[in-house]
Design an enzyme around this catalytic site. Structure first.
Site, PDB file in Angstrom:
ATOM      1  N   ARG A  31      63.500  34.344  41.670  1.00  0.00           N
ATOM      2  CA  ARG A  31      62.286  33.384  40.883  1.00  0.00           C
ATOM      3  C   ARG A  31      60.923  34.341  40.960  1.00  0.00           C
ATOM      4  O   ARG A  31      60.543  34.632  42.161  1.00  0.00           O
ATOM      5  CB  ARG A  31      61.821  32.204  41.798  1.00  0.00           C
ATOM      6  CG  ARG A  31      60.994  31.136  40.690  1.00  0.00           C
ATOM      7  CD  ARG A  31      60.425  29.999  41.833  1.00  0.00           C
ATOM      8  NE  ARG A  31      59.739  30.434  42.789  1.00  0.00           N
ATOM      9  CZ  ARG A  31      59.485  30.316  44.002  1.00  0.00           C
ATOM     10  NH1 ARG A  31      60.496  29.514  44.447  1.00  0.00           N
ATOM     11  NH2 ARG A  31      58.535  30.555  44.573  1.00  0.00           N
ATOM     12  N   GLU A  61      54.745  37.736  42.937  1.00  0.00           N
ATOM     13  CA  GLU A  61      55.519  38.438  43.623  1.00  0.00           C
ATOM     14  C   GLU A  61      57.076  37.903  43.069  1.00  0.00           C
ATOM     15  O   GLU A  61      57.068  37.026  42.319  1.00  0.00           O
ATOM     16  CB  GLU A  61      55.699  38.027  45.210  1.00  0.00           C
ATOM     17  CG  GLU A  61      56.175  36.452  45.610  1.00  0.00           C
ATOM     18  CD  GLU A  61      56.614  36.320  46.693  1.00  0.00           C
ATOM     19  OE1 GLU A  61      56.953  37.205  47.366  1.00  0.00           O
ATOM     20  OE2 GLU A  61      56.844  35.113  47.000  1.00  0.00           O
ATOM     21  N   ASN A  74      60.990  36.922  44.031  1.00  0.00           N
ATOM     22  CA  ASN A  74      61.729  36.152  45.261  1.00  0.00           C
ATOM     23  C   ASN A  74      63.231  36.499  44.949  1.00  0.00           C
ATOM     24  O   ASN A  74      63.682  35.905  44.104  1.00  0.00           O
ATOM     25  CB  ASN A  74      61.529  34.704  45.501  1.00  0.00           C
ATOM     26  CG  ASN A  74      60.001  34.257  45.595  1.00  0.00           C
ATOM     27  OD1 ASN A  74      59.402  34.573  46.738  1.00  0.00           O
ATOM     28  ND2 ASN A  74      59.327  33.930  44.683  1.00  0.00           N
ATOM     29  N   SER A 118      63.416  28.850  46.264  1.00  0.00           N
ATOM     30  CA  SER A 118      63.786  27.279  46.450  1.00  0.00           C
ATOM     31  C   SER A 118      63.106  26.692  45.186  1.00  0.00           C
ATOM     32  O   SER A 118      62.530  27.085  44.447  1.00  0.00           O
ATOM     33  CB  SER A 118      63.210  26.879  47.911  1.00  0.00           C
ATOM     34  OG  SER A 118      61.937  26.939  47.854  1.00  0.00           O
ATOM     35  N   LYS A 164      57.888  43.067  49.427  1.00  0.00           N
ATOM     36  CA  LYS A 164      56.541  43.472  48.904  1.00  0.00           C
ATOM     37  C   LYS A 164      56.365  45.131  48.706  1.00  0.00           C
ATOM     38  O   LYS A 164      55.592  45.410  47.570  1.00  0.00           O
ATOM     39  CB  LYS A 164      55.488  42.717  49.527  1.00  0.00           C
ATOM     40  CG  LYS A 164      55.822  41.153  49.469  1.00  0.00           C
ATOM     41  CD  LYS A 164      54.739  40.528  50.111  1.00  0.00           C
ATOM     42  CE  LYS A 164      54.766  38.982  49.738  1.00  0.00           C
ATOM     43  NZ  LYS A 164      56.115  38.399  50.190  1.00  0.00           N
ATOM     44  N   LYS A 179      49.166  42.223  52.487  1.00  0.00           N
ATOM     45  CA  LYS A 179      50.415  41.438  52.749  1.00  0.00           C
ATOM     46  C   LYS A 179      51.315  42.144  53.353  1.00  0.00           C
ATOM     47  O   LYS A 179      51.504  43.464  53.229  1.00  0.00           O
ATOM     48  CB  LYS A 179      51.093  41.278  51.197  1.00  0.00           C
ATOM     49  CG  LYS A 179      50.330  40.663  50.324  1.00  0.00           C
ATOM     50  CD  LYS A 179      51.134  40.047  48.939  1.00  0.00           C
ATOM     51  CE  LYS A 179      50.488  39.338  48.141  1.00  0.00           C
ATOM     52  NZ  LYS A 179      51.348  38.499  46.997  1.00  0.00           N
ATOM     53  N   GLU A 206      58.325  36.655  53.889  1.00  0.00           N
ATOM     54  CA  GLU A 206      58.360  35.618  52.900  1.00  0.00           C
ATOM     55  C   GLU A 206      58.184  34.538  53.544  1.00  0.00           C
ATOM     56  O   GLU A 206      58.036  34.081  54.848  1.00  0.00           O
ATOM     57  CB  GLU A 206      59.791  35.465  52.627  1.00  0.00           C
ATOM     58  CG  GLU A 206      60.469  37.050  51.756  1.00  0.00           C
ATOM     59  CD  GLU A 206      59.511  37.209  50.569  1.00  0.00           C
ATOM     60  OE1 GLU A 206      59.299  36.130  49.712  1.00  0.00           O
ATOM     61  OE2 GLU A 206      59.459  38.211  50.456  1.00  0.00           O
ATOM     62  N   GLY A 207      58.011  33.345  52.693  1.00  0.00           N
ATOM     63  CA  GLY A 207      57.968  31.745  53.158  1.00  0.00           C
ATOM     64  C   GLY A 207      56.653  31.503  53.458  1.00  0.00           C
ATOM     65  O   GLY A 207      56.229  30.273  53.702  1.00  0.00           O
ATOM     66  N   ARG A 243      53.531  25.134  40.965  1.00  0.00           N
ATOM     67  CA  ARG A 243      53.148  24.462  42.098  1.00  0.00           C
ATOM     68  C   ARG A 243      51.700  24.824  41.921  1.00  0.00           C
ATOM     69  O   ARG A 243      50.950  25.865  41.368  1.00  0.00           O
ATOM     70  CB  ARG A 243      53.683  25.474  43.318  1.00  0.00           C
ATOM     71  CG  ARG A 243      55.198  25.146  43.715  1.00  0.00           C
ATOM     72  CD  ARG A 243      55.561  26.196  44.654  1.00  0.00           C
ATOM     73  NE  ARG A 243      55.257  27.588  44.251  1.00  0.00           N
ATOM     74  CZ  ARG A 243      55.331  28.446  44.928  1.00  0.00           C
ATOM     75  NH1 ARG A 243      55.938  28.508  46.185  1.00  0.00           N
ATOM     76  NH2 ARG A 243      55.224  29.776  44.638  1.00  0.00           N
TER      77      ARG A 243
END
Ligand code: ADP
Ligand code: MG
Length: 435
Positions: free
Chosen positions: A125, A144, A146, A151, A266, A325, A329-330, A411
């Site tokens: 994604r 970024e 993923n 998800s 990254k 960064k 992740e997350g 989002r």
């Protein structure tokens, strides 16, 4: 991109009524998250946070994001197959970042042993924000990509190559986002593909490889391993690392395999933005390269040396223009503003700085919307959105047999938050209203 819901946004009573109707609809449609209440298998759920109104997204940018997704799939796949590039790109990172180093160890080990499976299944994604160019036109800028556990798709991979597969979904013990994963399981079931959910612990206790490196769990052969765990250091203990290695060594199709997970770091994102790198990874495909590059924001290496020194000096001079960064992740790991300045000051002369990258801060134009969350009052706040496009591909040996975009995720969060995702409690689910 002002909101077109202006008239609604002014009438508080109407907002509350609309919010009530919307929440009921979300509950009825199964837009759910487990609450944080213990135990993690509790049957107490509430709705996953979402916006009251779909947010306006320029249709040209939505189309551009879809159009470039197959290019990003190609790029991730090219990176995952280029051992020299991965090794060189991550060499400084793995010296200082033990998590990436550990993943890299598994990668080296399976490369040395010879990779058991010739089929590769990617489910990525790519996330973007929208920012105005100097001439006022809106531009799509990548946050970024993923490559593991991307998800909120709730989407199934319809891969002919893995039909009648038994799929092993590697799940976390505590997973509030289980309904997103159940949607995928249901889609697979509807196609007569069985799914079993297991934890890394189950794999290490009950998993084994036969002499052909076929993976067996509870006496059943596993065709596909789909990771919804294993993207953060806290998700591994020694036992889990061993389970990950076992899965990686097996001839099951992995989604993603370890190389593809590394392609989503990254550090790799930053090196890809360097002049000439895309051209080497995707030779003879200048249109693909141009489409990819158009979405890149400014990315800077912090490796020891002149280039890194200059990036640090610029970030210290104008902290509000940058994001720092680490290889994580997350959500919730990036550093902004004063925190970024302090970290840069501390790391300035240390090799540790190579485990971070610096990124230009993208500045989308805020708009008004209502973020609906269980237990929170309905009110209009200034928001920004992040658009994610899902991509899926299957490669058999050297041949790409499928490459598609498979839907989007919008989002939205209040402007006061710099970082953070939906499960982290910052962003909420939204839908693009193309304009
Ligand atoms: P993670 O892997 O933790 O999701 P991201 O790079 O996606 O890391 O960053 C997390 C969040 O921080 C994003 O969802 C976005 O809201 C914000 N963010 C990240 N990079 C930038 C940027 N360059 N400009 C503005 N916001 C950013
Ligand atoms: Mg992200």
């Amino acid at each position: 991109m002002a909101s077109s819901w202006g008239s609604f946004l002014q009438d508080e009573q109407q907002l509350e009524e609309l919010a009530r109707q919307a929440v009921d609809r979300a509950l009825a449609e199964g837009v759910l998250l487990r609450t944080t209440q213990e135990p993690s298998s509790s049957n107490v759920v509430s709705y996953a946070p979402f916006t009251l109104f779909p947010s306006l997204v320029p249709s040209a940018l939505l189309e551009q994001a879809y159009a470039v997704q197959m290019d990003f799939n190609l790029l991730v796949d090219a990176v995952s197959q280029n051992a020299a590039f991965l090794e060189q790109t991550l060499s400084s990172t793995i010296k200082r970042d033990t998590f990436t180093a550990r993943l890299f160890d598994i990668y080296k080990q399976v490369l040395k042993e010879g990779i058991a499976q010739t089929v590769f299944l990617g489910l990525n994604r790519s996330d973007y924000m929208f920012q105005r160019n100097a001439d006022g036109s809106p531009a799509l800028k990548q946050i970024e990509i993923n490559t593991i556990s991307a998800s909120f798709g709730g989407l199934a991979s319809r891969t002919p190559a893995v039909h009648r597969a038994l799929v092993l979904l590697i799940a976390q013990e505590k997973e509030r986002n289980v309904f997103d994963q159940r949607a995928i399981e249901n889609e697979l079931l509807a196609r007569n593909i069985r799914v079993i959910r297991r934890r890394f612990e189950d794999v290490s206790e009950k998993g084994s490889l036969d002499q052909d490196r076929k993976l067996f769990l509870d006496g059943q052969e596993i065709a596909v391993v789909y990771f919804r765990d294993g993207y953060m250091p806290s998700q591994y203990n020694q036992q889990n690392w061993e389970a990950r290695l076992l899965l990686e060594r097996s001839c099951s199709v992995k989604c993603p395999d370890i190389a593809t997970q590394l392609a989503g770091t990254k550090k790799v994102q930053q090196e890809l933005s360097r002049v000439g790198v895309l051209e080497v990874l995707l030779p003879d495909q200048p249109e693909v390269v141009a489409r990819l590059r158009a979405t890149f924001a400014g990315l800077y290496s912090l490796d020891l040396g002149e280039e890194g020194d200059q990036a640090i000096a610029e970030a210290l001079a104008a902290p509000n223009r940058f994001v720092l960064k680490p290889q994580r992740e997350g959500g919730g790991n990036n550093l902004y503003g004063e925190e970024m300045v302090q970290t840069l000051e501390r790391l300035k002369d240390s090799e540790e700085r190579a485990s971070y990258i610096l990124m230009e801060k993208i500045e989308p134009e805020p708009f008004g919307n209502c973020l609906l969350r269980p237990g929170c009052p309905v009110r209009v706040v200034q928001c920004i959105s992040e658009l994610g496009i899902f991509g899926v591909y299957v490669r058999q040996g050297k041949t790409l047999v499928m490459n598609k975009h498979v839907g989007h995720l919008l989002r939205t969060k209040a402007t006061e938050h710099a970082d953070g995702g939906v499960v982290a409690g910052v962003a909420v689910l939204d839908n693009p209203y193309p304009v």
